[in-house]
Design a protein around this motif. Structure first.
Motif, short mmCIF file in Angstrom:
data_model
loop_
_atom_site.label_atom_id
_atom_site.label_comp_id
_atom_site.label_asym_id
_atom_site.label_seq_id
_atom_site.Cartn_x
_atom_site.Cartn_y
_atom_site.Cartn_z
N LEU A 163 -11.93 -1.85 3.01
CA LEU A 163 -10.85 -2.70 2.52
C LEU A 163 -9.52 -1.96 2.53
N HIS A 164 -8.49 -2.63 2.94
CA HIS A 164 -7.11 -2.18 3.01
C HIS A 164 -6.87 -1.16 4.12
N ALA A 165 -7.59 -0.06 4.13
CA ALA A 165 -7.33 0.98 5.12
C ALA A 165 -8.65 1.64 5.50
N ARG A 166 -8.73 2.09 6.76
CA ARG A 166 -9.92 2.80 7.23
C ARG A 166 -9.50 3.85 8.24
N GLY A 167 -10.09 5.05 8.14
CA GLY A 167 -9.72 6.14 9.03
C GLY A 167 -8.53 6.91 8.50
N PRO A 168 -7.91 7.75 9.34
CA PRO A 168 -6.73 8.50 8.90
C PRO A 168 -5.63 7.55 8.43
N MET A 169 -5.10 7.83 7.25
CA MET A 169 -4.11 6.95 6.63
C MET A 169 -2.71 7.52 6.81
N GLY A 170 -1.88 6.80 7.55
CA GLY A 170 -0.50 7.20 7.74
C GLY A 170 0.44 6.32 6.96
N LEU A 171 1.62 6.10 7.50
CA LEU A 171 2.66 5.38 6.78
C LEU A 171 2.29 3.92 6.50
N LYS A 172 1.83 3.21 7.51
CA LYS A 172 1.56 1.79 7.33
C LYS A 172 0.49 1.56 6.27
N GLU A 173 -0.49 2.47 6.21
CA GLU A 173 -1.58 2.31 5.24
C GLU A 173 -1.10 2.54 3.81
N LEU A 174 0.11 3.06 3.64
CA LEU A 174 0.68 3.26 2.30
C LEU A 174 1.63 2.12 1.93
N THR A 175 1.51 1.02 2.63
CA THR A 175 2.33 -0.14 2.33
C THR A 175 1.44 -1.36 2.11
N THR A 176 2.04 -2.39 1.59
CA THR A 176 1.38 -3.68 1.47
C THR A 176 2.38 -4.73 1.96
N THR A 177 2.11 -5.99 1.71
CA THR A 177 3.05 -7.01 2.14
C THR A 177 3.40 -7.95 0.99
N LYS A 178 4.53 -8.59 1.12
CA LYS A 178 4.89 -9.68 0.22
C LYS A 178 5.39 -10.84 1.08
N TYR A 179 5.22 -12.05 0.54
CA TYR A 179 5.72 -13.23 1.22
C TYR A 179 7.11 -13.57 0.68
N VAL A 180 8.05 -13.77 1.58
CA VAL A 180 9.39 -14.21 1.22
C VAL A 180 9.54 -15.65 1.70
N ILE A 181 9.86 -16.56 0.79
CA ILE A 181 9.91 -17.99 1.11
C ILE A 181 11.32 -18.51 0.88
N LEU A 182 11.91 -19.06 1.92
CA LEU A 182 13.26 -19.62 1.85
C LEU A 182 13.19 -21.14 1.86
N GLY A 183 13.83 -21.74 0.89
CA GLY A 183 13.83 -23.20 0.79
C GLY A 183 15.22 -23.79 0.69
N GLN A 184 15.26 -25.09 0.67
CA GLN A 184 16.53 -25.81 0.55
C GLN A 184 16.42 -26.89 -0.53
N GLY A 185 15.77 -26.50 -1.64
CA GLY A 185 15.62 -27.43 -2.74
C GLY A 185 14.30 -28.18 -2.75
#
Length: 414
Positions: free
Chosen positions: A389-411
């Motif tokens: 889960l999350h990361a497997r093998g040698p862990m570099g920069l990307k494996e030390l990050t996660t993601t968030k969703y940014v949602i843009l609306g118009q009301g």
């Protein structure tokens, strides 16, 4: 102790918030300055390391090897820091984006984990690797090393923190816990309010302890009971070269090969050759019954527990197998999901091996010693994850990050 950890944790959280806003160009300048400082202050670091090495009573040679720093090793560590500076920054990358039926514009953006806790044993290089990888990926880091390397870890951290201060960045981006008691370690594993993820690095015993007792989410880095399977179609000289490298180049590390599986069809020819090569490198051989029959007094009988041991030493266990299916079955039963290799000239065999063996890294005709963040082009590594889960093998920069969703609306409302 709880008060101390809470203070460190709060400082790390505040520092992480500032770091998340630092541009990549600045981070890269800081990293290059850190590399320069490590090289310029090598005598200080080695002096601290010698103080740690002054009392190694009761420590195994493999442990002392991991603890020991030299000018060459420090130069390699500094080079790794510069490589991290040259790597692409994963932060801010848009993984994907789309517009929903309701007109919302959604994007998935890469962001830091936040505060990373590292708990480790006598590996001063981990202090640098963890600090620079966390820094480049936007994370504050709290380092809790073992008492055996305490003076070295503190000296390295002081140097890195001074560089951060010179760039007007919070020094608490990098913190070392100087208290090395087991009681504090237990509390550190439960610092959920401040630590977002905990990464243990060290022996199987340390890792198992952290996994069993931590309430902070853990990325499990694993011990390395690594295998090489020599297929009946293998180039035998290639097999000898790879086995000797994988076993003897640095036997104290987790990507060194511990077990050798040999196809029965080539065992009578291959085993005397590999036994001679291993003997020249002072490697003790432990073998199954068939191996003992072929090699005689060159080998001692393997015990059932040998197939599950990570030796980290000049020892290898050899087993003769009837074919690829038995090799795969044995590996999946006894390995630690780290690194496994096949030596073969048969393409179909290589594909079956890579598809069926359950490990983070699976090699065809190459040494397991390449399972390493530096060798993979990551500059350094935070650890080698053997979980799924999350990361497997040698862990570099990307494996030390996660993601968030940014949602843009118009009301829009639902």
């Amino acid at each position: 102790m709880t008060e101390l950890l809470n203070k460190i944790g709060k400082q790390a959280q505040i520092a992480a918030q500032t770091l998340a806003q630092v541009p990549t160009s600045t981070k890269n300048q800081v990293l290059c300055a850190m590399a320069d400082a490590l090289e310029e202050r090598t005598p200080e670091i080695l002096e601290a390391n010698q103080a740690d090495l002054a009392d190694t009573t009761g420590l195994e040679d493999k442990f002392i090897d991991r603890l020991t720093l030299t000018a060459d090793r420090l130069a390699g560590i500094a080079d790794g820091v510069r490589k991290v500076a040259n790597l692409s920054d994963p932060l801010g990358n848009i993984e994907r984006g789309w517009t929903t039926d309701s007109g919302l514009e959604i994007s998935q953006k890469r962001v830091p984990l936040g505060v990373v806790g590292i708990i480790y044993e006598a590996r001063p290089n981990v202090t640098v690797d963890s600090a620079v990888l966390c820094f480049k990926s936007g994370n504050a880091v709290i380092l809790r090393g073992g008492k055996e390397a305490l003076q070295t870890n503190i000296k390295i951290a002081v140097i890195l923190r001074e560089v951060l201060g010179a760039f007007n960045l919070p020094k608490d981006i990098v913190q070392v816990v100087a208290e090395t008691s087991h009681e504090l370690a237990q509390q550190f594993m439960r610092l959920n309010e401040y630590i977002d993820v905990l990464i243990p690095r060290g022996s199987a015993r340390l890792i198992q302890t952290v996994v069993a007792h931590a309430t902070v989410p853990v990325i499990e880095t694993g011990a390395g009971n690594c295998h090489i399977y020599v297929d009946e179609t293998a180039d035998l000289q290639m097999a000898i070269d790879i086995v000797i490298n994988a076993k003897t180049q640095r036997p104290s590390v987790c990507n060194a090969t511990e077990k050798l599986l040999v196809n029965a069809a080539i065992a009578p020819d291959f085993l005397p050759q590999i036994a001679q090569a291993l003997a020249s490198s002072h490697v003790e051989i432990r073998g199954d019954e068939q191996t003992c029959q072929i090699l005689g007094d060159q080998v001692r009988p393997a015990q059932p527990e040998d197939w599950d041991i990570e030796y980290n030493d000049y020892i290898i266990a050899i087993k003769i197998v009837d074919g690829l299916d038995e090799a795969v079955s044995h590996i999946n039963q006894h390995n630690t999901k780290h690194s496994e290799a096949i030596i073969t000239t048969d393409y179909e065999h290589s594909q079956q091996f890579t598809q069926q063996v359950d490990a983070a890294c699976v090699y065809v005709n190459a040494s397991t010693r390449f399972t390493d963040g530096f060798e993979f082009g990551f500059g350094a590594e935070i650890g080698i994850s053997t979980q799924k889960l999350h990361a497997r093998g040698p862990m570099g920069l990307k494996e030390l990050t996660t993601t968030k969703y940014v949602i843009l609306g118009q009301g829009q409302i639902r």
